[in-house]
Design a protein around this motif. Structure first.
Motif, PDB file in Angstrom:
ATOM      1  N   SER A  46       0.818  -1.212   0.000  1.00 27.20           N
ATOM      2  CA  SER A  46       0.000   0.000   0.000  1.00 27.20           C
ATOM      3  C   SER A  46       0.856   1.268   0.000  1.00 27.20           C
ATOM      4  CB  SER A  46      -0.940  -0.011   1.199  1.00 27.20           C
ATOM      5  OG  SER A  46      -1.757   1.114   1.190  1.00 27.20           O
ATOM      6  N   LYS A  47       1.840   1.332   0.871  1.00 27.99           N
ATOM      7  CA  LYS A  47       2.698   2.517   0.923  1.00 27.99           C
ATOM      8  C   LYS A  47       3.525   2.647  -0.355  1.00 27.99           C
ATOM      9  CE  LYS A  47       3.131   2.734   5.909  1.00 27.99           C
ATOM     10  NZ  LYS A  47       4.023   2.614   7.058  1.00 27.99           N
ATOM     11  N   MET A  48       3.989   1.503  -0.864  1.00 28.41           N
ATOM     12  CA  MET A  48       4.784   1.534  -2.080  1.00 28.41           C
ATOM     13  C   MET A  48       3.958   2.081  -3.244  1.00 28.41           C
ATOM     14  SD  MET A  48       6.475  -1.571  -4.242  1.00 28.41           S
ATOM     15  CE  MET A  48       4.870  -2.189  -4.684  1.00 28.41           C
ATOM     16  N   TYR A  49       2.695   1.650  -3.341  1.00 29.69           N
ATOM     17  CA  TYR A  49       1.837   2.111  -4.428  1.00 29.69           C
ATOM     18  C   TYR A  49       1.551   3.604  -4.339  1.00 29.69           C
ATOM     19  CZ  TYR A  49       0.713  -2.558  -6.202  1.00 29.69           C
ATOM     20  OH  TYR A  49       0.769  -3.794  -6.767  1.00 29.69           O
ATOM     21  N   ARG A  50       1.582   4.153  -3.133  1.00 29.44           N
ATOM     22  CA  ARG A  50       1.360   5.591  -2.998  1.00 29.44           C
ATOM     23  C   ARG A  50       2.636   6.389  -3.252  1.00 29.44           C
ATOM     24  NH1 ARG A  50      -2.025   4.178   1.795  1.00 29.44           N
ATOM     25  NH2 ARG A  50      -0.075   4.342   2.926  1.00 29.44           N
ATOM     26  N   ILE A  51       3.785   5.844  -2.862  1.00 31.15           N
ATOM     27  CA  ILE A  51       5.035   6.594  -2.923  1.00 31.15           C
ATOM     28  C   ILE A  51       5.678   6.553  -4.312  1.00 31.15           C
ATOM     29  CG2 ILE A  51       7.402   6.654  -2.049  1.00 31.15           C
ATOM     30  CD1 ILE A  51       6.253   5.843   0.675  1.00 31.15           C
ATOM     31  N   VAL A  52       5.701   5.399  -4.968  1.00 31.63           N
ATOM     32  CA  VAL A  52       6.423   5.261  -6.235  1.00 31.63           C
ATOM     33  C   VAL A  52       5.871   6.180  -7.329  1.00 31.63           C
ATOM     34  CG1 VAL A  52       6.976   3.652  -8.104  1.00 31.63           C
ATOM     35  CG2 VAL A  52       7.332   2.971  -5.740  1.00 31.63           C
ATOM     36  N   PRO A  53       4.557   6.233  -7.591  1.00 28.02           N
ATOM     37  CA  PRO A  53       4.094   7.158  -8.634  1.00 28.02           C
ATOM     38  C   PRO A  53       4.356   8.629  -8.291  1.00 28.02           C
ATOM     39  CG  PRO A  53       2.407   5.539  -8.164  1.00 28.02           C
ATOM     40  CD  PRO A  53       3.460   5.390  -7.122  1.00 28.02           C
ATOM     41  N   LEU A  54       4.233   8.970  -7.012  1.00 28.58           N
ATOM     42  CA  LEU A  54       4.503  10.349  -6.608  1.00 28.58           C
ATOM     43  C   LEU A  54       5.982  10.673  -6.786  1.00 28.58           C
ATOM     44  CD1 LEU A  54       3.368  12.958  -5.431  1.00 28.58           C
ATOM     45  CD2 LEU A  54       3.862  12.045  -3.158  1.00 28.58           C
ATOM     46  N   SER A  55       6.857   9.734  -6.430  1.00 26.81           N
ATOM     47  CA  SER A  55       8.301   9.941  -6.606  1.00 26.81           C
ATOM     48  C   SER A  55       8.663  10.061  -8.080  1.00 26.81           C
ATOM     49  CB  SER A  55       9.083   8.786  -5.983  1.00 26.81           C
ATOM     50  OG  SER A  55       8.825   8.700  -4.610  1.00 26.81           O
ATOM     51  N   ALA A  56       8.042   9.236  -8.912  1.00 30.58           N
ATOM     52  CA  ALA A  56       8.284   9.340 -10.354  1.00 30.58           C
ATOM     53  C   ALA A  56       7.805  10.689 -10.874  1.00 30.58           C
ATOM     54  CB  ALA A  56       7.593   8.200 -11.087  1.00 30.58           C
ATOM     55  N   GLY A  57       6.679  11.162 -10.368  1.00 33.81           N
ATOM     56  CA  GLY A  57       6.177  12.479 -10.759  1.00 33.81           C
ATOM     57  C   GLY A  57       7.117  13.593 -10.338  1.00 33.81           C
ATOM     58  N   ILE A  58       7.686  13.484  -9.135  1.00 30.23           N
ATOM     59  CA  ILE A  58       8.637  14.497  -8.664  1.00 30.23           C
ATOM     60  C   ILE A  58       9.887  14.477  -9.534  1.00 30.23           C
ATOM     61  CG2 ILE A  58      10.182  15.078  -6.743  1.00 30.23           C
ATOM     62  CD1 ILE A  58       7.948  14.147  -4.844  1.00 30.23           C
ATOM     63  N   ALA A  59      10.379  13.281  -9.841  1.00 30.14           N
ATOM     64  CA  ALA A  59      11.577  13.183 -10.672  1.00 30.14           C
ATOM     65  C   ALA A  59      11.314  13.761 -12.063  1.00 30.14           C
ATOM     66  CB  ALA A  59      12.019  11.730 -10.779  1.00 30.14           C
ATOM     67  N   LEU A  60      10.180  13.448 -12.632  1.00 33.65           N
ATOM     68  CA  LEU A  60       9.848  13.978 -13.966  1.00 33.65           C
ATOM     69  C   LEU A  60       9.666  15.487 -13.928  1.00 33.65           C
ATOM     70  CD1 LEU A  60       9.326  13.079 -16.853  1.00 33.65           C
ATOM     71  CD2 LEU A  60       6.942  12.795 -16.271  1.00 33.65           C
ATOM     72  N   ALA A  61       9.054  15.988 -12.870  1.00 34.61           N
ATOM     73  CA  ALA A  61       8.877  17.440 -12.738  1.00 34.61           C
ATOM     74  C   ALA A  61      10.226  18.145 -12.595  1.00 34.61           C
ATOM     75  CB  ALA A  61       7.982  17.748 -11.541  1.00 34.61           C
TER      76      ALA A  61
END
Length: 155
Positions: free
Chosen positions: A136-151
């Motif tokens: 559950s935590k991984m599913y919330r953190i990984v897309p957000l982290s990818a979004g931060i990296a892309l931003a």
């Protein structure tokens, strides 16, 4: 200004994707628990009422109507396949196998059959709870982290 808007949009999309994936795990556990309750009610109704399978399973959590004029196993397959977006392949296979031998023997054998599948379903519920704890935590953190990296790459 456009870059800032796109960065915020990417962050927001990543966060929403993470929340969606996390909620899907919770929905899986809820559906399995609802099937467990359905099996318990079916065992009780078979023990005391001895109605046909369509009558017993028509009172289900999804509101799926079972018709006496159609084969129950085909209707059950349609009912289970309607949850294919939430359940794993193993869980779908388990639930599809539920109708094998159901309705062809005496009440005691049917109740034992339902109790067996209830026990197997409880094992799947335990696995779903473990998946919620682990993923559950991984599913919330990984897309957000990818979004931060892309931003950050866009800036």
């Amino acid at each position: 200004m456009l870059k800032l808007f796109l960065c915020l949009l990417i962050l927001f999309s990543g966060a929403l994707l993470g929340i969606h994936l996390s909620q899907r795990l919770n929905r899986r556990r809820e559906v399995l628990t609802a099937f467990e309750g359905l099996f318990h009610r079916a065992a009780i109704q078979i023990e005391y009422n001895a109605g046909d399978l369509c009558e017993i399973f028509s009172d289900n959590f999804a509101g799926f109507p079972f018709d006496r004029n159609n084969v129950f196993s085909i209707q059950w397959s349609c009912f289970i396949n309607s949850f294919s977006y939430v359940l794993t392949k193993d869980e779908i296979t388990l639930l599809l196998g539920f109708t094998d031998g159901l309705g062809t023997s005496d009440c005691e054998s049917q109740i034992k059959h339902i109790k067996l599948y209830t026990h197997l379903l409880q094992e799947q519920i335990i696995k779903a709870r473990e998946d919620i704890k682990v993923k559950s935590k991984m599913y919330r953190i990984v897309p957000l982290s990818a979004g931060i990296a892309l931003a950050l790459l866009m800036i």
